[in-house]
Scaffold this motif. Structure first.
Motif: not given
Length: 195
Positions: A158-161, A110-120
């Motif tokens: 993000r994953i491709a990056g 969950p939530e790993v598709g947000r535009g900005v991720l927190d460090a955790a």
């Protein structure tokens, strides 16, 4: 019935543009405030019509293509994140408002598709991808969410990056899968590691 017929046509032929009207570049140009200025990822209003494309090296795929890739061993990565979803910072378990039905064999981050991720959450994504792919950047990954949600678009880029070589964006997600009459199954979110 019309929607089901259109989804079936897209699933079987992989046609682009039958449902989506704009390119990602056109949407970014029209609404730049919805996108991160450095990464280009969508940071606001995730639930909205998605574009007809995704910047390379990620690739957009149809439902049929997604099904074939998963049958051949691709990682089915569900990135759905309900607005009320959050993880417990003490034990890493996700608190989600309702059960999730996903593609058979999918893993839910969950939530790993947000535009900005927190460090955790960034570490969570990196660790889980390493674990799920066995460290192979060449393993195919099918990234999805639900229809009309930018989180899978963001996550695929993000994953491709991160250097993964075969990242596929399935924009119809679980909604398109269900519309085609294909089975879904319950999935539990993978806990966030707490150090």
């Amino acid at each position: 019935m019309r929607i089901a017929a259109a989804l079936l046509a897209i699933a079987l032929t992989g046609l682009s543009g039958a449902v989506w009207a704009e390119t990602s570049a056109a949407i970014v140009a029209r609404k730049p405030d919805l996108f991160h200025p450095e990464t280009g990822l969508r940071i606001d209003r995730q639930r909205a019509p998605v574009p007809e494309d995704i910047p390379p090296p990620a690739r957009k795929i149809s439902a049929l293509w997604a099904r074939k890739l998963i049958a051949r061993g691709a990682l089915a990565l569900d990135v759905y994140g309900a607005a009320q979803s959050r993880y417990d910072e003490l034990d890493g378990t996700w608190l989600v408002p309702e059960p999730r039905q996903s593609l058979p064999g999918a893993v839910w981050l969950p939530e790993v598709g947000r535009g900005v991720l927190d460090a955790a959450l960034q570490v969570y994504l990196e660790r889980e991808l390493e674990r799920l792919t066995g460290g192979s950047k060449a393993r195919a990954i099918v990234v999805f969410c639900v229809a009309d949600c930018w989180m899978s678009w963001n996550a695929a880029q993000r994953i491709a990056g991160m250097g993964y070589l075969q990242v596929y964006w399935f924009p119809l997600g679980t909604d398109g899968w269900r519309e085609l009459g294909w089975p879904l199954e319950p999935v539990e979110p993978v806990p966030v590691p707490v150090d």
